[in-house]
Design a protein around this motif. Structure first.
Motif, PDB file in Angstrom:
ATOM      1  N   ALA A 165      78.047  -1.354   5.332  1.00  0.00           N
ATOM      2  CA  ALA A 165      77.347  -0.200   5.263  1.00  0.00           C
ATOM      3  C   ALA A 165      77.897   1.063   4.098  1.00  0.00           C
ATOM      4  O   ALA A 165      78.042   2.165   4.263  1.00  0.00           O
ATOM      5  N   GLU A 166      78.318   0.364   3.143  1.00  0.00           N
ATOM      6  CA  GLU A 166      78.922   1.210   1.946  1.00  0.00           C
ATOM      7  C   GLU A 166      77.993   1.973   1.258  1.00  0.00           C
ATOM      8  O   GLU A 166      78.075   2.949   0.564  1.00  0.00           O
ATOM      9  N   PHE A 167      76.558   1.730   1.606  1.00  0.00           N
ATOM     10  CA  PHE A 167      75.569   2.378   0.955  1.00  0.00           C
ATOM     11  C   PHE A 167      75.391   3.668   1.438  1.00  0.00           C
ATOM     12  O   PHE A 167      74.840   4.737   1.287  1.00  0.00           O
ATOM     13  N   LEU A 168      76.108   4.073   2.693  1.00  0.00           N
ATOM     14  CA  LEU A 168      76.184   5.533   3.121  1.00  0.00           C
ATOM     15  C   LEU A 168      77.144   6.465   2.459  1.00  0.00           C
ATOM     16  O   LEU A 168      76.830   7.720   2.402  1.00  0.00           O
ATOM     17  N   CYS A 169      77.742   6.207   1.319  1.00  0.00           N
ATOM     18  CA  CYS A 169      78.433   6.960   0.573  1.00  0.00           C
ATOM     19  C   CYS A 169      77.427   7.663  -0.446  1.00  0.00           C
ATOM     20  O   CYS A 169      76.706   7.097  -1.156  1.00  0.00           O
ATOM     21  N   SER A 170      77.702   9.008  -0.334  1.00  0.00           N
ATOM     22  CA  SER A 170      76.609   9.831  -0.950  1.00  0.00           C
ATOM     23  C   SER A 170      76.739   9.889  -2.871  1.00  0.00           C
ATOM     24  O   SER A 170      77.994   9.646  -3.138  1.00  0.00           O
ATOM     25  N   GLY A 171      75.735   9.900  -3.330  1.00  0.00           N
ATOM     26  CA  GLY A 171      76.105   9.949  -4.944  1.00  0.00           C
ATOM     27  C   GLY A 171      76.156   8.524  -5.470  1.00  0.00           C
ATOM     28  O   GLY A 171      76.688   8.513  -6.682  1.00  0.00           O
ATOM     29  N   ILE A 172      76.073   7.451  -5.009  1.00  0.00           N
ATOM     30  CA  ILE A 172      76.391   6.265  -5.460  1.00  0.00           C
ATOM     31  C   ILE A 172      75.420   5.898  -6.390  1.00  0.00           C
ATOM     32  O   ILE A 172      74.134   6.117  -6.358  1.00  0.00           O
ATOM     33  N   THR A 173      75.974   5.368  -7.573  1.00  0.00           N
ATOM     34  CA  THR A 173      75.172   4.992  -8.861  1.00  0.00           C
ATOM     35  C   THR A 173      74.953   3.516  -9.138  1.00  0.00           C
ATOM     36  O   THR A 173      75.872   2.838  -8.676  1.00  0.00           O
ATOM     37  N   ILE A 174      74.196   3.055  -9.763  1.00  0.00           N
ATOM     38  CA  ILE A 174      74.155   1.880 -10.232  1.00  0.00           C
ATOM     39  C   ILE A 174      75.347   1.194 -11.191  1.00  0.00           C
ATOM     40  O   ILE A 174      75.900   0.128 -11.043  1.00  0.00           O
TER      41      ILE A 174
ATOM     42  N   TYR B 299      72.166  15.937  16.194  1.00  0.00           N
ATOM     43  CA  TYR B 299      72.496  16.689  14.802  1.00  0.00           C
ATOM     44  C   TYR B 299      71.116  17.378  14.185  1.00  0.00           C
ATOM     45  O   TYR B 299      69.986  16.929  14.651  1.00  0.00           O
ATOM     46  N   THR B 300      71.496  18.359  13.618  1.00  0.00           N
ATOM     47  CA  THR B 300      70.414  18.816  12.568  1.00  0.00           C
ATOM     48  C   THR B 300      69.827  17.813  11.642  1.00  0.00           C
ATOM     49  O   THR B 300      70.481  17.061  11.308  1.00  0.00           O
ATOM     50  N   ILE B 301      68.769  18.057  11.110  1.00  0.00           N
ATOM     51  CA  ILE B 301      68.101  17.302  10.124  1.00  0.00           C
ATOM     52  C   ILE B 301      69.040  17.149   8.936  1.00  0.00           C
ATOM     53  O   ILE B 301      69.256  16.081   8.265  1.00  0.00           O
ATOM     54  N   GLU B 302      69.642  18.288   8.755  1.00  0.00           N
ATOM     55  CA  GLU B 302      70.474  18.456   7.315  1.00  0.00           C
ATOM     56  C   GLU B 302      71.715  17.877   7.627  1.00  0.00           C
ATOM     57  O   GLU B 302      72.300  17.115   6.833  1.00  0.00           O
ATOM     58  N   ALA B 303      72.142  17.615   8.936  1.00  0.00           N
ATOM     59  CA  ALA B 303      73.481  17.014   9.208  1.00  0.00           C
ATOM     60  C   ALA B 303      73.137  15.488   9.046  1.00  0.00           C
ATOM     61  O   ALA B 303      73.974  14.864   8.812  1.00  0.00           O
ATOM     62  N   THR B 304      72.069  15.102   9.801  1.00  0.00           N
ATOM     63  CA  THR B 304      71.867  13.589   9.629  1.00  0.00           C
ATOM     64  C   THR B 304      71.453  12.965   8.371  1.00  0.00           C
ATOM     65  O   THR B 304      72.138  12.054   7.985  1.00  0.00           O
ATOM     66  N   ALA B 305      71.040  14.184   7.416  1.00  0.00           N
ATOM     67  CA  ALA B 305      70.792  13.333   5.941  1.00  0.00           C
ATOM     68  C   ALA B 305      72.076  13.097   5.337  1.00  0.00           C
ATOM     69  O   ALA B 305      72.295  12.152   4.571  1.00  0.00           O
ATOM     70  N   ALA B 306      73.029  14.284   5.592  1.00  0.00           N
ATOM     71  CA  ALA B 306      74.472  13.955   5.179  1.00  0.00           C
ATOM     72  C   ALA B 306      75.333  12.944   5.501  1.00  0.00           C
ATOM     73  O   ALA B 306      75.943  12.089   4.860  1.00  0.00           O
ATOM     74  N   GLU B 307      74.946  12.599   6.883  1.00  0.00           N
ATOM     75  CA  GLU B 307      75.726  11.436   7.601  1.00  0.00           C
ATOM     76  C   GLU B 307      75.404  10.280   7.002  1.00  0.00           C
ATOM     77  O   GLU B 307      75.979   9.153   6.857  1.00  0.00           O
ATOM     78  N   VAL B 308      74.077   9.866   6.375  1.00  0.00           N
ATOM     79  CA  VAL B 308      73.621   8.664   5.936  1.00  0.00           C
ATOM     80  C   VAL B 308      73.595   8.897   4.260  1.00  0.00           C
ATOM     81  O   VAL B 308      72.931   8.046   3.852  1.00  0.00           O
TER      82      VAL B 308
ATOM     83  N   TYR C 238      78.718  29.845   3.685  1.00  0.00           N
ATOM     84  CA  TYR C 238      80.180  29.828   4.376  1.00  0.00           C
ATOM     85  C   TYR C 238      80.052  29.155   5.894  1.00  0.00           C
ATOM     86  O   TYR C 238      80.936  28.474   6.158  1.00  0.00           O
ATOM     87  N   ALA C 239      79.003  29.592   6.633  1.00  0.00           N
ATOM     88  CA  ALA C 239      78.918  28.986   7.858  1.00  0.00           C
ATOM     89  C   ALA C 239      78.817  27.461   7.829  1.00  0.00           C
ATOM     90  O   ALA C 239      79.389  26.742   8.610  1.00  0.00           O
ATOM     91  N   ASP C 240      78.041  26.823   6.763  1.00  0.00           N
ATOM     92  CA  ASP C 240      77.683  25.505   6.823  1.00  0.00           C
ATOM     93  C   ASP C 240      79.253  24.795   6.502  1.00  0.00           C
ATOM     94  O   ASP C 240      79.604  23.620   6.768  1.00  0.00           O
ATOM     95  N   SER C 241      80.193  25.509   5.680  1.00  0.00           N
ATOM     96  CA  SER C 241      81.439  24.843   5.290  1.00  0.00           C
ATOM     97  C   SER C 241      82.157  24.944   6.656  1.00  0.00           C
ATOM     98  O   SER C 241      82.997  24.030   6.870  1.00  0.00           O
ATOM     99  N   ILE C 242      82.085  26.039   7.321  1.00  0.00           N
ATOM    100  CA  ILE C 242      82.766  26.346   8.575  1.00  0.00           C
ATOM    101  C   ILE C 242      82.485  24.977   9.511  1.00  0.00           C
ATOM    102  O   ILE C 242      83.468  24.395  10.100  1.00  0.00           O
ATOM    103  N   ILE C 243      81.261  24.759   9.624  1.00  0.00           N
ATOM    104  CA  ILE C 243      80.673  23.781  10.608  1.00  0.00           C
ATOM    105  C   ILE C 243      81.186  22.355  10.066  1.00  0.00           C
ATOM    106  O   ILE C 243      81.634  21.522  10.990  1.00  0.00           O
ATOM    107  N   LYS C 244      81.014  22.042   9.027  1.00  0.00           N
ATOM    108  CA  LYS C 244      81.330  20.894   8.134  1.00  0.00           C
ATOM    109  C   LYS C 244      83.048  20.472   8.648  1.00  0.00           C
ATOM    110  O   LYS C 244      83.426  19.266   8.767  1.00  0.00           O
TER     111      LYS C 244
END
Length: 560
Positions: free
Chosen positions: A458-467, A518-527, A91-97
């Motif tokens: 920098a389209e590679f920053l989109c998470s979950g991208i597949t071939i 940023y936290t490592i978690e936030a940095t990871a999500a950002e890229v 819940y807290a992570d959702s609030i922060i995001k």
């Protein structure tokens, strides 16, 4: 009082007049306005099932209406209702995001506060402190949140032995509490603040002031019929009397507390209660009873894995007691336990480790452990084993120190190479003999051009991208795309995407100081990474160092 203080939780519910109205069925609840749902939630707050239902309806209704403010309220209510459950982190992570997306600094503060409170409850003090520090710059604009953050920092400072600093914080909190009339509007937190003052005055040796606030707290707890807080103040004054060497008065108070707390789930305070009870019993020369009390400290530590630094002395008594009786088996048992206690204290109080070392510091404990073993086993064998052990430990120490030195040197070298390396420009590989990989030159040329655009944008920053998704976007098939990436990029698709993301994160960390906060978690999500583990693994694979090390040394470099 040298016991557990309470982390304040955010209460949004002050100022509403709850009304009595019955609703039947989910459909009728969905028809209510947000204000009506909130009032019903507050009215039923002590019933987790009902309050959770209202909070979830607020959240679902808000999501359907795309009402961001009410979505944040929904997550916040759920965080308060389930403050002791791990789901609070979600819940807290959702609030922060969401708060970051809409730049809502109030809810950013609330999100980090909720995480800090959860980690404190779970005795993960380093994570708790990190989140309170994250909350502070956002909370400072809101008096209520600022009060909660400051109070929480005071609790952690007391944990770390910075008692005068904690007292200064609590004086500020007390001024706020009186100004906002918490005695009537938020009596529980009113009592918590008084208790924190009394505890801190005791810790800095101002016993008269401690007694003043203990008596004030006892009087108010009795008036408001808050039995738990009444016994907290009783324990606090018992400890204060012990400090003043009023052992009979201390015994009377703490005996009542032992009886009360033993029937309640209040383990941190129970540990301190048994610790001081044991000390008082020693002053009254009731050795056997004191022994039982100190053993209860050990039992509670074994079940919770948490202990206050001062309670460490319980083990010193147990070790000395069994040593004097030549009961080497029990002596060894409590030496082992004390080593475990020191390990926990070193983890949770590493910045304070020099202040918690007593007569039985770790080297001496290891020496005593060997001595106790010596009494239990054959002398000649022990002597040989000790020489062997010393040799092994010496060799191991040399190996560890050498490895550590070389490792740090290697990491520093990799860091310097990384920070001094300029970003590579996108150099298009010459297309020769494209047909040799079974694909026409036109198609190869087309796909490489699209890949160049993909990288530049920098389209590679989109998470979950597949071939498969990318091949559709390039108007080709995944087999061609995979073969061209393998041939012209010299890596498979997954590694290609990860390397692009890591290179991007390195450059952004070097150039953007806000990004480094940023936290490592936030940095990871950002890229574009879904998990911190995947990000850290990919970062290490490409650079030879972990992101946490890179960021830490970047901060040092730019500060210097």
């Amino acid at each position: 009082m040298k016991s557990n203080s309470t982390i304040l939780f955010i209460i949004f519910f002050i100022g509403y007049n709850c009304y009595s109205q019955k609703y039947n069925g989910i459909d009728s609840l969905n028809s209510l306005t947000f204000d009506e749902l909130q009032k019903q939630l507050i009215k039923n707050f002590k019933d987790p099932t009902k309050s959770t239902l209202y909070a979830k309806i607020i959240l679902e209704k808000a999501k359907k209406k795309k009402d961001t403010a009410q979505i944040l309220n929904g997550y916040s209510y759920l965080s308060i209702i389930h403050k002791g459950d791990s789901i609070v982190l979600s819940y807290a992570d959702s609030i922060i995001k969401i708060s970051k997306e809409i730049d809502n600094i109030r809810f950013l503060g609330i999100g980090f506060l909720n995480k800090g409170g959860y980690y404190f409850k779970k005795r993960k003090f380093n994570k708790s402190l990190d989140n309170f520090l994250h909350a502070k710059p956002y909370a400072d604009s809101f008096p209520r949140l600022s009060y909660i953050v400051d109070h929480s920092m005071g609790i952690l400072k007391n944990r770390l032995g910075e008692h005068q600093e904690a007292l200064d914080i609590y004086k500020k909190s007390w001024a706020y509490v009186k100004k906002r009339n918490f005695k009537k509007t938020d009596n529980n937190n009113y009592l918590i603040t008084i208790h924190s003052l009394a505890s801190s005055y005791n810790k800095v040796g101002k016993y008269d002031s401690a007694t003043f606030y203990n008596k004030l707290g006892i009087k108010e707890a009795l008036r408001s019929k808050n039995e738990l807080k009444y016994h907290h103040f009783l324990l606090s004054e018992g400890i204060n009397n012990f400090s003043l060497k009023n052992y009979n008065a201390a015994y009377d108070s703490i005996t009542k507390v032992v009886t009360n707390f033993s029937h309640k789930i209040d383990t941190p305070n129970l540990i301190v209660t048994y610790y001081y009870y044991g000390k008082i019993l020693l002053k009254k020369e009731k050795i056997d009873s004191a022994l039982i009390s100190f053993k209860k400290v050990d039992s509670l530590f074994s079940s919770t894995g948490d202990i206050f630094p001062e309670a460490r002395e319980s083990y010193e008594f147990l070790i000395d007691h069994y040593k004097a009786k030549k009961d080497h088996k029990n002596q060894l048992k409590y030496i082992e336990r004390l080593l475990k206690v020191d390990s926990v204290l070193n983890t949770n109080y590493k910045y304070l480790s020099r202040k918690i070392i007593r007569e039985y510091d770790t080297p001496k404990l290891i020496q005593e452990k060997e001595s106790a073993i010596f009494e239990l086993e054959d002398k000649n064998i022990i002597i040989k084993n000790r020489l062997l052990l010393v040799s092994i430990l010496l060799g191991l120490s040399i190996f560890v120190l050498t490895y550590y030195y070389r490792r740090q040197k290697t990491l520093k070298k990799r860091f310097n190479e990384l920070i001094n390396t300029l970003p590579k420009k996108n150099i298009k590989k010459e297309i020769n003999n494209a047909e040799s990989i079974g694909i026409s030159k036109d198609i190869v040329d087309h796909i490489l051009n699209r890949l160049e655009e993909f990288e530049n944008n920098a389209e590679f920053l989109c998470s979950g991208i597949t071939i498969h998704e990318l091949s559709k976007r390039f108007e080709t098939n995944s087999k061609y795309l995979s073969k061209i990436i393998n041939t012209y990029k010299n890596k498979n698709f997954s590694l290609y995407i990860n390397d692009l993301r890591i290179s991007h994160s390195v450059e952004k960390l070097k150039s953007d100081k806000r990004f480094r906060k940023y936290t490592i978690e936030a940095t990871a999500a950002e890229v574009g990474f879904n998990t911190t583990q995947a990000f850290s693994k990919a970062f290490y694979k490409k650079t030879g160092i972990y992101p946490s090390y890179f960021i830490k040394n970047l901060e040092k470099t730019y500060c210097d």
